[in-house]
Structures are given as structure tokens and as C-alpha cells.
Design an enzyme around this catalytic site. Structure first.
Site, PDB file in Angstrom:
ATOM      1  CD  GLU A  90     -17.129 -26.485  25.889  1.00 16.93           C
ATOM      2  OE1 GLU A  90     -16.986 -25.260  25.837  1.00 16.93           O
ATOM      3  OE2 GLU A  90     -16.531 -27.284  25.159  1.00 16.93           O
ATOM      4  NE  ARG A  95      -9.111 -38.246  17.661  1.00 15.59           N
ATOM      5  CZ  ARG A  95      -8.423 -37.149  17.407  1.00 15.59           C
ATOM      6  NH1 ARG A  95      -8.343 -36.680  16.183  1.00 15.59           N
ATOM      7  NH2 ARG A  95      -7.831 -36.481  18.370  1.00 15.59           N
TER       8      ARG A  95
END
Length: 175
Positions: free
Chosen positions: A99, A62
Site C-alpha cells: 500500500e 502467519r
């Protein structure tokens, strides 16, 4: 209403995307409106207009949306940083933590020169892992990093802590 207020009001939060517990910051309403898109570029460029930026480094994927437009506005080149194996030429690579695991991003070895003044751009600053890894890539090139640019900063995640404290960062919107 200011440009930042217009941008903030257009930002759409999507609960539980892409997984439960995540409040996704959807920037597509901004991208779909030419006035808001213009506002976004103006707000992102303002702090860096007179800093001699020669390259805007955009982070996959993005960061590729606003990064080239920001580069054009700053009269700079655009450099893509991509996930491993997506660039066709010789690259610098950096591994970083996610994560739930690790990832690797790459940049062409000749994309940024020591004489360049670089602005690192991505759409959202969350935990800061990708931005920090991009900083390490650009630092390997020997270039001067003038700053970080984000359309949205998720303040609660404190991603700016992962960035070098001596490099300024600017987020158009902080949630």
C-alpha cells in the site's frame, strides 16, 4: 454448527490495528483452541486432499502457523517464503507493491522442483499482493500450482483478483 461456522464465530475483529481504518482479522482465538485448530486444518485440506500435493508453500509469517500442519495432513513437504535476507541459501526473489511502498520476498532456489504440485498457503487474503508475488516465485521454479489456501479472505478487498484466474483458491472463511 459446522466447522466453518465455529471458525467464523471464533475469529476476532480488532478495529484500527495496526493503523486507523484497518479492521484486523485476529486468528489467535482459533490457534489457541485445539478443536478449532483441527477444524481449520480439516477445512483447509479438504479441497486439496486428492490432488497429489507434494509441497505446501507458506508465506511469512502467519502462513507458517497453519502451513506446516496443512503440509503434514496432505503428506507433503513445507517450503517457507520469507522477506528478503531471511533465508540462508541461494534464493529466487520477487519484488511486489505494498500500500505504501514495495517489498521483496524470497524462496530457496531448490525448495520447489518442476515435478512438484504446490499449494500456496497464507492466513489471510487481503489485497492479494503477497499471494501473487508467491505465485510468481513458485512459477519460476517450474512447478505446477494446484491452488491457493487461506484461512480468511477479506472479501471487500477483492484480493482474489490479483491471483491467476486459472488457479483455484479456497478460503475457509470469507468476511
Amino acid at each position: 454448527m459446522t466447522a466453518v461456522q465455529r471458525l467464523r464465530s471464533a475469529l476476532r475483529e480488532i478495529p484500527d490495528f495496526p493503523k486507523p481504518g484497518v479492521m484486523f482479522q485476529d486468528i489467535t482465538p482459533i490457534m489457541g483452541n485445539s478443536e478449532l485448530l483441527h477444524d481449520a486444518i480439516m477445512v483447509l485440506a479438504k479441497p486439496y486432499r486428492n490432488l497429489g500435493i507434494t509441497k505446501v508453500v507458506g508465506v511469512e509469517s502467519r502462513g507458517f502457523i497453519l502451513g506446516p500442519q496443512l503440509a503434514l495432513h496432505l503428506e507433503a513437504g513445507f517450503v517457507p517464503v520469507r522477506k528478503q535476507g531471511k533465508l540462508p541459501y541461494e534464493t529466487f526473489a520477487v519484488e511486489y507493491n505494498l500500500e505504501y511502498g514495495k517489498d521483496i520476498i524470497e524462496m530457496h532456489i531448490d525448495a520447489v522442483k518442476p515435478s512438484d504440485r504446490v499449494l500456496i498457503h497464507d492466513d489471510v487474503l487481503a489485497t492479494g499482493g503477497t499471494a501473487s508475488a508467491t505465485e510468481r516465485l513458485v512459477t519460476r521454479s517450474g512447478a505446477d500450482i494446484a491452488g491457493f489456501s487461506f484461512l480468511v479472505e477479506i472479501g471487500a478487498l477483492q484480493g482474489s483478483r490479483a491471483l491467476s484466474g486459472h488457479i483455484p483458491f479456497h478460503a475457509a472463511i470469507t468476511t
